[in-house]
Design a protein around this motif. Structure first.
Motif, PDB file in Angstrom:
ATOM      1  N   ASP A   1      34.899 -17.220  49.331  1.00 42.33           N
ATOM      2  CA  ASP A   1      34.264 -17.565  50.604  1.00 42.33           C
ATOM      3  C   ASP A   1      34.193 -19.078  50.771  1.00 42.33           C
ATOM      4  O   ASP A   1      34.074 -19.581  51.902  1.00 42.33           O
ATOM      5  CB  ASP A   1      32.846 -16.983  50.663  1.00 42.33           C
ATOM      6  N   ILE A   2      34.201 -19.787  49.658  1.00 43.33           N
ATOM      7  CA  ILE A   2      34.169 -21.244  49.691  1.00 43.33           C
ATOM      8  C   ILE A   2      35.520 -21.732  49.166  1.00 43.33           C
ATOM      9  O   ILE A   2      35.707 -21.876  47.954  1.00 43.33           O
ATOM     10  CB  ILE A   2      33.010 -21.812  48.842  1.00 43.33           C
ATOM     11  N   PRO A   3      36.489 -21.971  50.029  1.00 50.91           N
ATOM     12  CA  PRO A   3      37.813 -22.374  49.552  1.00 50.91           C
ATOM     13  C   PRO A   3      37.744 -23.774  48.937  1.00 50.91           C
ATOM     14  O   PRO A   3      37.134 -24.682  49.502  1.00 50.91           O
ATOM     15  CB  PRO A   3      38.670 -22.347  50.821  1.00 50.91           C
ATOM     16  N   PRO A   4      38.375 -23.969  47.796  1.00 56.07           N
ATOM     17  CA  PRO A   4      38.317 -25.279  47.141  1.00 56.07           C
ATOM     18  C   PRO A   4      39.371 -26.232  47.699  1.00 56.07           C
ATOM     19  O   PRO A   4      40.409 -25.822  48.202  1.00 56.07           O
ATOM     20  CB  PRO A   4      38.603 -24.934  45.689  1.00 56.07           C
TER      21      PRO A   4
ATOM     22  N   ALA B   1      38.036 -36.437  50.583  1.00 57.28           N
ATOM     23  CA  ALA B   1      37.389 -35.250  50.011  1.00 57.28           C
ATOM     24  C   ALA B   1      36.413 -35.635  48.905  1.00 57.28           C
ATOM     25  O   ALA B   1      35.334 -35.035  48.765  1.00 57.28           O
ATOM     26  CB  ALA B   1      38.447 -34.292  49.479  1.00 57.28           C
ATOM     27  N   LEU B   2      36.772 -36.643  48.125  1.00 56.66           N
ATOM     28  CA  LEU B   2      35.899 -37.056  47.030  1.00 56.66           C
ATOM     29  C   LEU B   2      34.591 -37.643  47.574  1.00 56.66           C
ATOM     30  O   LEU B   2      33.545 -37.553  46.912  1.00 56.66           O
ATOM     31  CB  LEU B   2      36.606 -38.081  46.140  1.00 56.66           C
ATOM     32  N   ARG B   3      34.634 -38.240  48.754  1.00 51.70           N
ATOM     33  CA  ARG B   3      33.424 -38.836  49.314  1.00 51.70           C
ATOM     34  C   ARG B   3      32.593 -37.820  50.114  1.00 51.70           C
ATOM     35  O   ARG B   3      31.491 -38.132  50.568  1.00 51.70           O
ATOM     36  CB  ARG B   3      33.807 -40.020  50.210  1.00 51.70           C
ATOM     37  N   ASP B   4      33.138 -36.589  50.236  1.00 46.82           N
ATOM     38  CA  ASP B   4      32.425 -35.527  50.958  1.00 46.82           C
ATOM     39  C   ASP B   4      31.643 -34.696  49.949  1.00 46.82           C
ATOM     40  O   ASP B   4      32.189 -33.856  49.234  1.00 46.82           O
ATOM     41  CB  ASP B   4      33.420 -34.659  51.720  1.00 46.82           C
TER      42      ASP B   4
ATOM     43  N   ARG C   1      29.718 -32.282  50.335  1.00 49.04           N
ATOM     44  CA  ARG C   1      29.557 -30.852  50.638  1.00 49.04           C
ATOM     45  C   ARG C   1      30.781 -30.036  50.259  1.00 49.04           C
ATOM     46  O   ARG C   1      30.731 -28.812  50.229  1.00 49.04           O
ATOM     47  CB  ARG C   1      29.289 -30.687  52.131  1.00 49.04           C
ATOM     48  N   ARG C   2      31.887 -30.697  49.963  1.00 48.56           N
ATOM     49  CA  ARG C   2      33.149 -29.973  49.766  1.00 48.56           C
ATOM     50  C   ARG C   2      33.357 -29.632  48.288  1.00 48.56           C
ATOM     51  O   ARG C   2      33.123 -30.464  47.407  1.00 48.56           O
ATOM     52  CB  ARG C   2      34.312 -30.824  50.260  1.00 48.56           C
ATOM     53  N   LEU C   3      33.793 -28.382  48.047  1.00 47.66           N
ATOM     54  CA  LEU C   3      34.120 -27.943  46.678  1.00 47.66           C
ATOM     55  C   LEU C   3      35.462 -28.538  46.270  1.00 47.66           C
ATOM     56  O   LEU C   3      36.470 -28.344  46.952  1.00 47.66           O
ATOM     57  CB  LEU C   3      34.182 -26.420  46.593  1.00 47.66           C
TER      58      LEU C   3
END
Length: 825
Positions: free
Chosen positions: A104-107, A123-126, A128-130
């Motif tokens: 459900d949480i795509p990496p 992405a590294l600075r986000d 919330r992102r897996l």
């Protein structure tokens, strides 16, 4: 602040359902989460020991999803090599056939190929992102003076080194695929992971290192996987006839591969919706050079037969070869066989390996399971009920006994509290029990010197230790069972015997004794009737198959444990090399002519050809099928059958009597003599069997005789005549004799004349001279003398037969005796 991992059974069940986890993977997920939650923010290292083929890839994806659901945003997946790394990246790629659905949480997947791009920096600075990082452990190692590491270098896009970024995260979880490769003993690998200071390190492996045993959180053995139907059943394949050369193994493997193709096609015919899967052969070589030789052999006719269908995968393989490997499961892949050394030993997951050939020694449990594991995955995702589909065949002609004996390693556990098969509670091999000796009995079952029984015998037994011929005392020892009694008795003085040696200056005589030897007659092939050869050949009119034995290692659950049993499967007929009849005919003829008893004459060569032709006629060879071929088994059995016929006839041929000369040295000395023997020349009245001394030319000092008018008279003639240099009396208990058909003939004398001729002389009374037995002895002696002279190895020998009358008429002269007896020349 890093999220706290807690066990949520409902979430575990939900994720297990979404990822379609098998029961052992669901249980492993629950156990790992529970252990992570119990770590209380302390670093923890856990190992999930799951049998190859059960689905560690699904467990890894499900674990990442669980961590993400609980707030984790940084997961590092470490792989041991590029092949496994590429496969792992594909597991997260929705466009790949290897994609694992359910998240459900795509990496956001970060790899060595993309980590320096701008979108990765975003992405590294986000927060919330897996983010899932997939890297080889080598790419994370500390750089050296000769080797730099991009992950350790500052990057403008990232603003720092990737390794530094990972160090500074507070929610990093490391998943180590094939964990046994970089356990704590591998210092550089271990340091590269632990220096990141992750919250936890979770290892996934099917063959954990023994040093990591305390870290194992969950274990599911290969035996359990077989019993539960999650993987194929291993089948050990071998030839009962002992054949184990590499070509035979590869030939048998290719034949089994064709049978697998038929079985796969049969399943698809019954299940049209089943995916198209083509079985592949996997061969493990010893070295890169060996793998190349094996690949060339597989490309030959009768095996795979096409070089383009054989793929070599080694550390020297090209990118094209690795790309072909990554697509080996594709329905249109041309690859039918893969030859490797070590690169594909672990972590390479495909579902269409159906036959395995290990051409290197399977020296350890880990190596065996890692190689076997390449073929354990079910080609259609579940068992089909077709044995040839649901089994993986391991062709191990030379080591099958060892593999069958170690079948219980499939259920061996490494977790604390478990012991490996065939070990005691300490893990050591059991010591064979050696029974103690029976009380009162030696351990080696020997008996004591006092006797084999107990107690005293009914009557004492005496042992005589008397020394003969000396004065003093003698001791008789009486065995009384528990003690010995010695009785001392006075000795009586006895005269010492006299012994005679040759007269001073006398020679020895080498007597060529004729010995009859019973020897087989000369063998002739003509003694074998051709009908017998045809009858033997008729036994080989049919081909003799060679079988491949297949023993399945089946597993079944019994109470709380799994039992492995060896179950014979349907045998497969193995291919045999074929031999043309012209070759067979030539080899059979050569076999006959090579028998030591068969001469190399033209007649015997023709005889061998005739026997072989008759033999082949009996075996069904006609003028119409002279170009036919036989299997090598039939050829070998036929050659053995014909050889037995030849050997039996050779062994049963009649015997004949032949004579050989054996040199006997005369006289035998010393011999007992009468110390008081009278002088022959002082004697007036002759006494039969009396020893006489005083001789001038007798080789021995004394001699005795049976008759006065023959032997006694001859002795005095020989001793006085100047033409005789030495003479020797022959007795009937000596070694100088001439063999007869029904006994032995002992002449009276051997004399040596001044010309060097040896004379064998017989004196006989007139009344007995013409007796048939006497004449038979005379004829045998004359024949013997001629044979000795013809042999030419022992000088000149002649035989003289002297009667009373010829001795009387000799005038007491040697020359006169020659004229009177007229001996054979």
């Amino acid at each position: 602040m890093a999220p706290q991992i807690t066990l949520d059974v409902a979430l575990v069940d939900e994720i297990a359902a979404r990822f379609d986890l098998r029961a052992p993977n669901r249980d492993a997920l629950k156990t790992l989460v529970e252990r992570l939650g119990a770590s209380e923010d302390q670093f923890v290292e856990l190992v999930a020991d799951l049998a190859t083929g059960v689905g560690k890839t699904f467990l890894m994806s499900a674990l990442i999803e669980y961590l993400a659901q609980q707030g984790v945003r940084h997961v590092l997946v470490v792989t041991p090599g590029s092949t496994i790394q590429a496969k792992t990246v594909a597991n997260f790629d929705a466009a790949s056939a290897k994609y694992v659905e359910g998240a459900d949480i795509p990496p956001f997947v970060i790899t060595p190929e993309n980590f320096q791009t701008a979108n990765v920096g975003m992405a590294l600075r986000d927060g919330r992102r897996l983010k899932v990082f997939v890297f080889n452990v080598q790419q994370l190692l500390r750089p050296t003076a000769k080797v730099s590491r991009k992950t350790r270098q500052a990057d403008e896009t990232l603003g720092q080194a990737l390794y530094e970024y990972l160090e500074n995260t507070d929610d990093l979880y490391v998943i180590a695929d094939e964990h046994h490769v970089y356990h704590e003993k591998a210092k550089a690998f271990s340091a590269a992971l632990r220096d990141l200071h992750p919250r936890a390190l979770i290892g996934l492996t099917a063959t954990p290192d023994p040093a990591d045993t305390p870290k194992i959180a969950y274990e599911y053995t290969l035996g359990e996987a077989i019993a539960d139907g999650y993987v194929k059943t291993p089948v050990i394949v071998y030839r009962p006839d002992g054949t184990h050369d590499e070509r035979s193994q590869l030939t048998d493997a290719c034949q089994l591969l064709r049978r697998k193709e038929e079985a796969y096609a049969a399943h698809r015919a019954l299940n049209p919706d089943a995916p198209k899967v083509r079985p592949v052969l996997f061969v493990v070589g010893q070295t890169i050079e060996h793998a190349h030789e094996v690949a060339q052999m597989l490309a030959q006719p009768g095996l795979i037969g096409d070089g383009a269908a054989v793929l070599e995968v080694t550390s020297q393989s090209s990118d094209e070869a690795l790309d072909a490997l990554s697509h080996v499961e594709d329905p249109d892949s041309p690859i039918r066989a893969i030859v490797s050394v070590n690169m594909l030993r672990e972590g390479w997951d495909v579902k269409n390996i159906a036959v395995i050939v290990a051409l290197r020694r399977l020296a350890s449990q880990a190596l065996t399971e890692q190689i076997l594991g390449r073929g354990l995955r079910l080609p259609f995702g579940r068992r089909t009920g077709i044995p040839m589909v649901d089994q993986v065949d391991l062709v191990a002609h030379d080591s099958y006994r060892q593999l069958l004996a170690q079948k219980d390693i499939l259920t061996a556990r490494t977790m604390p509290g478990g012991t490996a098969p065939n070990t005691d509670a300490t893990g050591a091999a059991p010591v064979p029990h050696i029974p103690d000796a029976t009380p009162g009995e030696e351990a080696d079952n020997t008996t004591s010197e006092a006797g084999s029984g107990s107690g005293a015998p009914e009557t004492p037994t005496a042992t005589d230790n008397t020394d003969q011929g000396t004065t003093g005392t003698s001791t008789d020892t009486w065995d009384m069972g528990n003690f010995m009694i010695q009785e001392v008795q006075p000795r009586t003085e006895q005269p010492a015997p006299a012994f005679a040696h040759r007269t001073d200056g006398a020679p020895t005589i080498t007597f060529p004794r004729w010995e009859a030897v019973f020897e087989p007659a000369v063998f002739r092939l003509a003694s074998i009737p051709l009908g017998d050869a045809r009858a033997v050949g008729a036994r080989f009119i049919h081909e003799i198959p060679t079988w491949l034995s297949r023993d399945a290692l089946e597993a079944a659950r019994e109470a709380n444990h799994v039992t492995i049993t060896t179950t014979p499967q349907q045998q497969e007929e193995a291919q045999q090399p074929l031999v043309g009849l012209n070759t067979i005919r030539a080899e059979l003829i050569a076999m006959i002519l090579h028998q030591p008893e068969v001469t190399a004459s033209l007649a015997e060569k023709n005889g061998a050809k005739a026997i072989v032709n008759a033999f082949l006629t009996g075996a069904g060879v006609t003028s119409e099928n002279t170009t036919a071929e036989w299997g090598i088994q039939r050829q070998q059995f036929a050659a053995d059958g014909l050889a037995r016929l030849i050997r039996e006839r050779i062994a049963n041929r009649p015997s004949v009597v032949n004579y050989r000369f054996r040199n006997v040295t005369l006289p035998l000395e010393p011999v007992p003599m009468d110390a008081n023997a009278p002088n022959a020349y002082d004697t007036v009245n002759f006494v039969k069997h009396q020893e006489y001394c005083g001789w001038q030319h007798n080789i021995m000092p004394t001699a005795s005789f049976d008759a006065a008018t023959t032997e006694w008279a001859l002795a005095k003639l020989l001793d006085r005549d100047p033409n005789i240099t030495w003479w020797l009396r022959i007795y009937t208990d000596g070694d100088a004799f001439i063999p007869l058909a029904n006994g032995r003939y002992f002449p009276d004398f051997i004399a040596l004349d001044k010309d060097g001729t040896h004379w064998v002389i017989e004196g006989k009374s007139d009344k007995n001279a013409n007796d048939p037995n006497v004449q038979a002895k005379k004829e045998a002696a004359e024949t013997w003398a001629r044979d000795v002279n013809y042999d030419g190895q022992c000088g000149t020998w002649r035989y003289m037969f002297a009667t009373e009358t010829s001795i009387k008429n000799s005038g007491n002269s040697w020359y006169g005796l020659l004229l009177a007896t007229n001996p054979d020349q």
